[in-house]
Scaffold this active site. Structure first.
Site, mmCIF file in Angstrom:
data_model
loop_
_atom_site.group_PDB
_atom_site.id
_atom_site.type_symbol
_atom_site.label_atom_id
_atom_site.label_comp_id
_atom_site.label_asym_id
_atom_site.label_seq_id
_atom_site.Cartn_x
_atom_site.Cartn_y
_atom_site.Cartn_z
ATOM 1 N N SER A 311 21.700 36.854 -0.228
ATOM 2 C CA SER A 311 20.475 37.545 -0.578
ATOM 3 C C SER A 311 20.582 38.271 -1.920
ATOM 4 C CB SER A 311 20.113 38.508 0.563
ATOM 5 O OG SER A 311 18.797 38.946 0.469
ATOM 6 N N LYS A 336 20.516 32.411 0.917
ATOM 7 C CA LYS A 336 19.358 33.100 1.495
ATOM 8 C C LYS A 336 18.403 33.435 0.371
ATOM 9 C CE LYS A 336 16.926 36.599 3.392
ATOM 10 N NZ LYS A 336 16.105 37.606 2.692
ATOM 11 N N GLN A 340 11.616 39.735 2.231
ATOM 12 C CA GLN A 340 10.950 40.292 3.410
ATOM 13 C C GLN A 340 10.299 41.645 3.120
ATOM 14 O OE1 GLN A 340 14.151 38.794 3.732
ATOM 15 N NE2 GLN A 340 12.978 37.033 4.432
#
Length: 487
Positions: A311, A336, A340
């Site tokens: 991420s 990733k 979000q």
């Protein structure tokens, strides 16, 4: 989700809310997500032109609830029905990073991201219905046990995890300090399940650690991108530069991610003004680019990554590698590539919905989701770094066979006691290596591995892992920087 406090550790360190872990979060009004939506806790307007359920859809749900309440053979908890319906909707998205947290779970999450908490110290997500390790936090019980990225947790204390909600799986793994979690793990390349017994502990993880080596190369380790990581990184970077640093290694191994604006602030000084740091793409294909206001650095930089770098760590590696002139060293990262947002006011009862709202792309427009970032210079960790802990189910002795014996042999070899082989067969040479270790450790020289010997050997392994001289990945990154300094 908006982080508070100085760290998010393993977000909940398997006290966590699972897939909430590997999350690249955004804050109010960032990247085209309307600030009003974040302020109200509601999602952006539905682009298809319809928001909420139609009358027909509402009637259908009401009919099912009425049917259950009137005909099911026993009384039901209405709240569980509603929570189950929401979980079902989130599950239908087929996205492991979009989850619903019921009130109690959301409360634990909010508490645990503040500071220290208890758990085993690992990040997990859900992949194809399986609970999968993202990374093990440095110094945690999970790391000491040898848990690796992509390991699949099959069961916890004998309870199978197949088919359960991720939040339910996490509830089985989490627990008070000092309690035991017996995990059964499946790992690629290992035919039989690995049995591990971990003792949950309190984990208080600082996010930034820095030092200047005698050769003038600085090393800054970032364990998490929490709200204060950017400030801490800037302080440590300034300190290293003021002391005459000639080159820098940024270590984000086993860093599961965090807050997007924070990683942007970390990347900015290394990316020359006007160059992109990251792009965010919404579902309509609209892209918004974050452009650097930095000036770049005159010294060489390497970013050290591994399979547990996910991420926000991948955002940093992508930005510095594609736009900042840095060299990426290590292993292919987790992969990733989504963003979000958490909505904590939608339901009005303390529960929380975290939902994927966009993709993020590297400066060159690459989407690394489920692929990861490949290093420019590959560097694998020594086997001792990833070996599973020894099972205490039986005393290991000559002629024994299995994964537990292989772990023993890898540990002996990695700590300087050559066992002659590492294939899982307890040979005469392995017995001799055990005897040498026992003598050096002041233990009865039986040649058999009982609990005392296993514990002493594991402590020796941890000591070796923490010794930078044996960290071959870090040493390779330092070599890369040193080579560029010498040009």
């Amino acid at each position: 989700m908006q982080f508070k406090g100085r760290t998010v550790a393993a977000f909940v360190l398997l006290t966590m809310v699972a897939s909430v872990l590997v999350t690249l979060t955004v804050t109010e009004g960032l990247y085209g997500i309307p600030s009003a939506a974040l302020q109200s806790g509601t999602a952006p307007a539905v682009q298809a032109g319809q928001s909420g359920l139609s009358g027909e859809e509402m009637n259908k749900l009401n009919a099912v609830v009425s049917l259950i309440e009137s005909k099911f053979y026993r009384d039901v908890d209405r709240n569980k029905l509603v929570d189950g319906a929401i979980n079902g909707m989130m599950g239908a998205l087929d996205d492991p990073y979009s989850v619903y947290m019921e009130k109690d779970t959301a409360k634990h999450f909010s508490e645990e991201v503040v500071g220290s908490f208890t758990g085993i110290g690992a990040e997990v997500t859900m992949e194809n219905g399986k609970v999968v390790i993202v990374s093990a936090i440095k110094g945690s019980p999970a790391e000491k046990a040898g848990l690796l990225a992509k390991d699949v947790i099959v069961s916890v204390n004998g309870e199978k995890l197949a088919g359960v909600q991720l939040s339910d799986a996490v509830a089985k793994i989490r627990g008070p300090k000092g309690t035991k979690a017996k995990l059964q793990i499946m790992r690629d390349g290992v035919p039989q399940p690995i049995e591990l017994e971990l003792v949950r502990d309190e984990i208080d993880v600082e996010t930034v650690f820095a030092k200047l080596r005698p050769d003038g190369i600085g090393v800054i380790e970032i364990r998490q991108f929490s709200l204060h990581t950017g400030e801490r990184f800037a302080e440590e970077l300034e300190s290293l530069e003021s002391r005459g640093m000639k080159g820098l290694v940024i270590d984000v191994r086993n860093n599961p991610g965090g807050v997007l604006p924070v990683v942007v602030s970390v990347a900015q000084p290394f990316v020359p003004e006007g160059k992109p740091i990251v792009m965010v793409e919404d579902r309509s294909g609209k892209r918004e680019m974050t452009v650097s206001k930095g000036s770049g650095k005159p010294y060489p930089v390497a970013v050290l990554v591994n399979k547990g770098s996910a991420s926000a760590s991948e955002v940093l590696a992508g930005a510095l590698g594609e736009a900042g002139g840095a060299v990426i060293v290590g292993e292919t990262t987790f992969g990733k590539g989504t963003v979000q947002v958490s909505y904590d006011k939608v339901t009005g009862d303390g529960s929380l919905i975290k939902m994927t709202v966009a993709k993020w792309l590297t400066p060159k427009g690459n989407w690394i989701h489920e692929k990861g970032i490949k290093p420019d210079v590959e560097a694998k960790p020594p086997a001792i770094y990833t070996v599973p802990r020894l099972s205490r189910s039986a005393v290991l002795k000559k002629e024994a066979i299995g994964q537990n014996v292989r772990s023993l042999q890898v540990m002996l070899d990695g700590t300087g006691y050559e066992p002659g082989r590492k294939d899982g067969y307890f040979s005469d040479e392995t017995e001799e290596a055990v005897i040498r270790f026992q003598r050096d450790s002041g233990l009865p020289a039986t040649g058999q591995v009982d609990d005392r010997t296993a514990t002493a050997l594991e402590l020796k392994v941890i000591e070796r892992i923490r010794d930078e001289r044996y960290d071959t990945q870090l040493q390779r990154a330092v070599e890369v920087v040193a080579e560029r300094i010498g040009r």
